[in-house]
Motif scaffolding. Sequence first.
Motif, short mmCIF file in Angstrom:
data_model
loop_
_atom_site.label_atom_id
_atom_site.label_comp_id
_atom_site.label_asym_id
_atom_site.label_seq_id
_atom_site.Cartn_x
_atom_site.Cartn_y
_atom_site.Cartn_z
N VAL A 151 -2.39 -2.05 -24.61
CA VAL A 151 -1.93 -3.22 -23.69
C VAL A 151 -2.91 -3.37 -22.80
CG1 VAL A 151 -0.11 -4.16 -22.09
CG2 VAL A 151 0.73 -2.74 -23.81
N LEU A 152 -3.80 -4.60 -23.01
CA LEU A 152 -4.99 -4.77 -22.29
C LEU A 152 -4.78 -5.84 -21.22
CD1 LEU A 152 -7.45 -4.50 -25.18
CD2 LEU A 152 -6.81 -2.67 -23.84
N LYS A 153 -5.37 -5.68 -20.20
CA LYS A 153 -5.26 -6.62 -19.13
C LYS A 153 -6.07 -8.00 -19.59
CE LYS A 153 -7.03 -5.04 -15.21
NZ LYS A 153 -7.75 -4.79 -13.98
N SER A 154 -5.51 -9.15 -19.32
CA SER A 154 -5.96 -10.34 -19.84
C SER A 154 -6.72 -10.77 -18.56
CB SER A 154 -4.85 -11.32 -20.21
OG SER A 154 -3.89 -11.75 -19.02
N LYS A 155 -7.76 -11.53 -18.77
CA LYS A 155 -8.56 -12.05 -17.87
C LYS A 155 -8.02 -13.43 -17.09
CE LYS A 155 -11.59 -8.97 -18.63
NZ LYS A 155 -11.42 -7.87 -17.86
N SER A 156 -7.10 -13.88 -18.02
CA SER A 156 -6.44 -15.12 -17.43
C SER A 156 -5.04 -15.13 -18.16
CB SER A 156 -7.11 -16.51 -17.58
OG SER A 156 -7.14 -16.76 -19.02
N ARG B 213 7.52 -2.82 -28.27
CA ARG B 213 6.45 -2.82 -29.34
C ARG B 213 5.69 -4.14 -29.22
NH1 ARG B 213 7.49 1.43 -28.59
NH2 ARG B 213 8.40 2.87 -30.11
N ASN B 214 5.06 -4.63 -30.01
CA ASN B 214 4.22 -5.74 -29.85
C ASN B 214 5.01 -7.06 -29.51
OD1 ASN B 214 1.23 -5.05 -30.51
ND2 ASN B 214 1.76 -4.93 -32.79
N ASN C 107 4.52 -8.67 -25.68
CA ASN C 107 3.80 -9.87 -25.62
C ASN C 107 4.81 -11.34 -25.17
OD1 ASN C 107 1.36 -9.37 -26.26
ND2 ASN C 107 1.76 -8.79 -28.31
N ALA C 108 5.93 -10.87 -24.83
CA ALA C 108 7.01 -11.87 -24.49
C ALA C 108 6.66 -12.29 -23.24
CB ALA C 108 8.34 -10.99 -24.47
N SER D 250 3.56 -7.96 -20.34
CA SER D 250 2.22 -6.95 -20.14
C SER D 250 1.62 -6.99 -18.60
CB SER D 250 1.19 -7.27 -21.26
OG SER D 250 0.94 -8.65 -21.24
N THR D 251 1.46 -8.61 -18.17
CA THR D 251 1.14 -8.96 -16.97
C THR D 251 2.02 -8.12 -15.90
OG1 THR D 251 0.12 -10.90 -17.90
CG2 THR D 251 0.39 -10.77 -15.38
N LEU D 252 3.15 -8.18 -16.12
CA LEU D 252 4.15 -7.39 -15.10
C LEU D 252 3.91 -6.00 -15.15
CD1 LEU D 252 7.66 -9.41 -15.87
CD2 LEU D 252 6.44 -8.96 -13.80
N GLY D 253 3.56 -5.42 -16.07
CA GLY D 253 3.03 -4.09 -15.93
C GLY D 253 1.93 -3.77 -15.01
N PHE D 254 0.84 -4.83 -15.13
CA PHE D 254 -0.20 -4.84 -14.31
C PHE D 254 0.09 -4.87 -12.84
CE2 PHE D 254 -2.46 -4.85 -18.67
CZ PHE D 254 -3.42 -3.54 -18.55
N VAL D 255 0.91 -5.97 -12.74
CA VAL D 255 1.42 -6.37 -11.42
C VAL D 255 1.92 -5.12 -10.73
CG1 VAL D 255 2.91 -7.62 -10.22
CG2 VAL D 255 1.49 -8.96 -11.80
N ILE D 256 2.72 -4.30 -11.48
CA ILE D 256 3.53 -3.23 -10.64
C ILE D 256 2.63 -2.00 -10.30
CG2 ILE D 256 4.84 -1.29 -11.45
CD1 ILE D 256 6.50 -3.32 -13.35
N VAL D 257 1.48 -1.81 -11.28
CA VAL D 257 0.47 -0.83 -10.67
C VAL D 257 -0.32 -1.29 -9.53
CG1 VAL D 257 -1.49 0.33 -11.21
CG2 VAL D 257 0.47 0.15 -12.99
N GLY D 258 -0.62 -2.47 -9.68
CA GLY D 258 -1.55 -3.18 -8.66
C GLY D 258 -0.71 -3.28 -7.32
#
Length: 180
Positions: free
Chosen positions: A10-15, A138-139, A143-144, A156-164
């Motif tokens: 799960v990679l961080k998207s740039k936008s 899973r994929n 990606n939902a 996936s973005t919510l995961g990065f928000v949680i960490v950040g």
Amino acid sequence: MTQQKPGIAVLKSKSGTYPQNFQRYIDEVKEDDLEMAFKNQMPAAEFFFQSISEEVSKRKYAEDKWTIKELLQHIIDAERVFAYRALCFARKDEHTLPSFDENEYAANSNANDRYWQDMVAEFSLVRKSTEYLYNSFRNEAINAIGKASDYTMGVSTLGFVIVGHVNHHIKIIQERYIGV
């Protein structure tokens, strides 16, 4: 016999599809891989929170600001809300999820009546639960996209928000509460 993880990176998207105010949290995550971000954050976060004494946890840096206890409770509450949103989006729940008022949550949390080390343990357990949840995706699920309040956001973005979000508030504690 244990099941093997499918190895979804799960990679961080740039936008992406998310409100602009969440960008500050995404920017706080140095890793581009979500699994590594979760893995790398916890030892340092747990050590940091465990190093704060009961007395220091009661500090405010200004009269109208939260105590460190209230701030940690906010971190815990927000992670639960964000993880719930991720779960709903991953499970294709088409309902628009409600917003949450962080100030109302803090005012009604009774955080200042709790023991600091119990709160630190709760933070660790909530994060462990979040990691298990994300490891189950899973994929299609990761990606939902779903809708909460007045915005659309991806799992996936919510995961990065949680960490950040955790990184953001640790930095605030260091800079404004304990002057590290």
